[in-house]
Write a protein that holds these residues in place. Structure first.
Motif, PDB file in Angstrom:
ATOM      1  N   TYR A 106       0.825  -1.198   0.000  1.00  0.00           N
ATOM      2  CA  TYR A 106       0.000   0.000   0.000  1.00  0.00           C
ATOM      3  C   TYR A 106       0.868   1.262   0.000  1.00  0.00           C
ATOM      4  O   TYR A 106       0.575   2.230  -0.713  1.00  0.00           O
ATOM      5  N   PRO A 136     -11.265   8.605  -3.540  1.00  0.00           N
ATOM      6  CA  PRO A 136     -10.075   8.408  -2.725  1.00  0.00           C
ATOM      7  C   PRO A 136      -9.258   9.699  -2.619  1.00  0.00           C
ATOM      8  O   PRO A 136      -9.105  10.395  -3.615  1.00  0.00           O
ATOM      9  N   GLY A 163     -12.775   8.516   3.042  1.00  0.00           N
ATOM     10  CA  GLY A 163     -12.028   7.361   2.559  1.00  0.00           C
ATOM     11  C   GLY A 163     -11.708   6.367   3.661  1.00  0.00           C
ATOM     12  O   GLY A 163     -11.749   5.151   3.440  1.00  0.00           O
ATOM     13  N   TYR A 164     -11.414   6.874   4.854  1.00  0.00           N
ATOM     14  CA  TYR A 164     -11.008   5.970   5.930  1.00  0.00           C
ATOM     15  C   TYR A 164     -12.158   5.059   6.372  1.00  0.00           C
ATOM     16  O   TYR A 164     -11.937   3.925   6.805  1.00  0.00           O
ATOM     17  N   MET A 167     -12.212   2.203   3.933  1.00  0.00           N
ATOM     18  CA  MET A 167     -11.108   1.290   4.234  1.00  0.00           C
ATOM     19  C   MET A 167     -11.421   0.430   5.452  1.00  0.00           C
ATOM     20  O   MET A 167     -11.023  -0.734   5.525  1.00  0.00           O
ATOM     21  N   SER A 168     -12.164   0.990   6.400  1.00  0.00           N
ATOM     22  CA  SER A 168     -12.457   0.244   7.636  1.00  0.00           C
ATOM     23  C   SER A 168     -13.376  -0.951   7.383  1.00  0.00           C
ATOM     24  O   SER A 168     -13.398  -1.887   8.182  1.00  0.00           O
ATOM     25  N   THR A 170     -12.926  -3.125   5.175  1.00  0.00           N
ATOM     26  CA  THR A 170     -12.023  -4.237   4.873  1.00  0.00           C
ATOM     27  C   THR A 170     -11.065  -4.522   6.012  1.00  0.00           C
ATOM     28  O   THR A 170     -10.848  -5.680   6.376  1.00  0.00           O
ATOM     29  N   HIS A 171     -10.505  -3.455   6.605  1.00  0.00           N
ATOM     30  CA  HIS A 171      -9.419  -3.630   7.573  1.00  0.00           C
ATOM     31  C   HIS A 171      -9.871  -3.530   9.036  1.00  0.00           C
ATOM     32  O   HIS A 171      -9.145  -4.003   9.915  1.00  0.00           O
ATOM     33  N   ILE A 177      -3.491   1.519   9.198  1.00  0.00           N
ATOM     34  CA  ILE A 177      -3.697   2.234   7.933  1.00  0.00           C
ATOM     35  C   ILE A 177      -4.968   3.072   7.991  1.00  0.00           C
ATOM     36  O   ILE A 177      -5.006   4.212   7.531  1.00  0.00           O
ATOM     37  N   VAL A 178      -6.020   2.521   8.593  1.00  0.00           N
ATOM     38  CA  VAL A 178      -7.282   3.251   8.704  1.00  0.00           C
ATOM     39  C   VAL A 178      -7.122   4.470   9.601  1.00  0.00           C
ATOM     40  O   VAL A 178      -7.596   5.569   9.279  1.00  0.00           O
ATOM     41  N   ALA A 181      -5.180   7.054   7.743  1.00  0.00           N
ATOM     42  CA  ALA A 181      -5.985   7.676   6.698  1.00  0.00           C
ATOM     43  C   ALA A 181      -6.957   8.705   7.291  1.00  0.00           C
ATOM     44  O   ALA A 181      -7.195   9.762   6.692  1.00  0.00           O
TER      45      ALA A 181
END
Length: 463
Positions: A106, A136, A163-164, A167-168, A170-171, A177-178, A181
């Protein structure tokens, strides 16, 4: 320790390289510019970014020239491709080396995209404004801020969501990373000259939690989203029937045509008179627009029908395993010009979008309402700003509630006195602004004045 050392080494080599590239590109960048030139940037597929396409068309209609920048893939609307005042600038979508931990890959992707964005933005003619879609936003917000600083342009961010929060899905919310972000969007979002967002709830959240002032531009349907005439419905159904069996006349292997009549599953054309009518006893046409992503649980609709993107293959497999008796499921890929025609020909829309932040509204419902199509939509935090329960549609929370709503709406179909037509009549009584009118009132002043203009936020249903 090894990962930390690798990260340190990567930063030690990549950051000086990035700064050197920036210096060289800045020296070679075209200096001539104009306040009437706008760069509209999407770090994604241009053809799958309808709101940004609408921005582009609105800008050129007001005499501005536009560089429309993003990834190739789906074709944008024909009006964009054929307009001499719109320059399409593609960013090559590079395949990142799929080796090492996900976090490492990433980081490499972000660095590569940063260099691509810098190169692209500094080689085009100087824009007076940069209009950026978020998400994004990583790395585009920071890179565009640097570009605007160097080229003395104004940065406008159009916040479609956070965006974060995507992403959350998935993660998880606690993933490093979240969290990074989230910090990135809050910090770098403040550096924009102006900010636009899609709901009143998001405007308040940006102000309270990020100290970002924004204006609300609700998604509105452009003029080409409207009810489809019976003759255009028939042409569309016959076209789709060539590739998709649910649109073929019942018991017909091929699209049915005789000397006297031409039939689809829903319409029939009297060849001699040219009159088009609905087929007697026709089935209802239910449509659910989807991008096959994590924020749409398509299984809700499948379970409701049973009576009990990246994920398209998964849901297609579920469709195959379900044995419907009176239902046919079709997953067509439509041309951009055919999509509003199909919405305008449908009987009911279903929206399965669950906002990752709870602060954005599904554009697909806006499009459906533009076509006078009633909607059943899954509940989330600010949906009430768009869907009015028992007025222009219904709101459900799970598959069983949706199943009951479908039974109620289609119980006496196609009876003109049913609830579906009641919703249609309610929408016809309430005149809603179209995109151009709303954009003119809300966004165009940003491109006219040197100081920020904050128009009064209008309701998504205001006259």
């Amino acid at each position: 320790m090894a990962a930390a050392a690798l990260w340190a080494a990567l930063c030690a080599t990549a950051l000086p390289t990035l700064l050197l590239c920036l210096l060289l590109l800045w020296q070679r960048a075209p200096r001539a510019g104009s306040e009437t030139r706008v760069a509209v940037l999407v770090l994604g597929d241009l053809g799958r970014s309808p709101r940004m396409q609408y921005h582009v068309l609105s800008l050129v209609r007001r005499g501005l020239s536009v560089a429309f920048i993003g990834f190739p893939g789906t074709k944008p609307r024909r009006e964009i491709l054929c307009n001499e005042n719109i320059q399409i600038v593609h960013i090559p979508e590079l395949k990142i080396w799929q080796v090492g931990p996900r976090v490492f890959r990433y980081i490499v992707k972000v660095m590569v995209q940063s260099i691509q964005l810098l190169y692209t933005m500094l080689k085009i003619a100087k824009p007076g404004y940069v209009l950026l879609q978020n998400p994004p936003g990583l790395p585009s917000i920071a890179v565009m801020w640097v570009v605007c600083l160097l080229r003395k342009s104004k940065l406008i961010i159009d916040w479609h969501n956070y965006g974060y929060t995507i992403m959350s899905l998935t993660h998880g919310e606690r993933h490093p990373i979240v969290r990074m972000a989230k910090w990135y969007e809050e910090v770098f979002g403040r550096l924009a000259d102006y900010n636009i967002c899609v709901t009143k709830a998001m405007k308040e959240d940006l102000q309270v939690n990020c100290n970002i002032r924004a204006i609300t531009l609700y998604d509105k349907p452009p003029s080409f989203f409207k009810e489809t005439s019976l003759s255009d419905q028939h042409k569309l159904f016959m076209k789709l029937a060539k590739d998709y069996s649910p649109f073929k006349a019942r018991n017909a292997v091929e699209p049915f045509q005789s000397d006297d009549v031409e039939k689809s599953a829903f319409t029939q054309l009297d060849v001699q008179s040219g009159n088009v009518t609905h087929c007697p006893g026709r089935p209802a046409l239910l449509i659910s627009s989807t991008s096959w992503t994590e924020d749409e649980d398509f299984s809700i609709l499948l379970k409701a029908l049973e009576g009990k993107g990246p994920l398209k293959e998964h849901y297609n497999h579920l469709i195959v395993t379900m044995h419907f008796k009176h239902i046919q499921v079709c997953t067509p890929w439509l041309e951009a010009e055919d999509y509003p025609l199909l919405l305008g020909a449908a009987d009911l829309g279903v929206c399965l979008h669950k906002s990752s932040s709870g602060l954005d509204l599904p554009m697909k419902v806006v499009d459906m309402f533009g076509c006078g199509l009633p909607v059943c939509a899954v509940h989330f935090q600010c949906l009430h700003e768009l869907v009015k329960h028992e007025v222009n549609g219904l709101i459900f929370r799970d598959s069983s509630e949706l199943a009951e709503q479908l039974k109620t709406l289609f119980w006496e179909f196609p009876n003109a006195e049913g609830k579906l037509n009641s919703f249609r009549r309610n929408m016809q009584k309430t005149k809603q602004l179209r995109w151009d009118e709303s954009w003119e009132q809300t966004v165009f002043p940003l491109f006219c004045n040197s100081s920020i203009v904050t128009p009064t936020a209008e309701s998504p249903h205001s006259n």
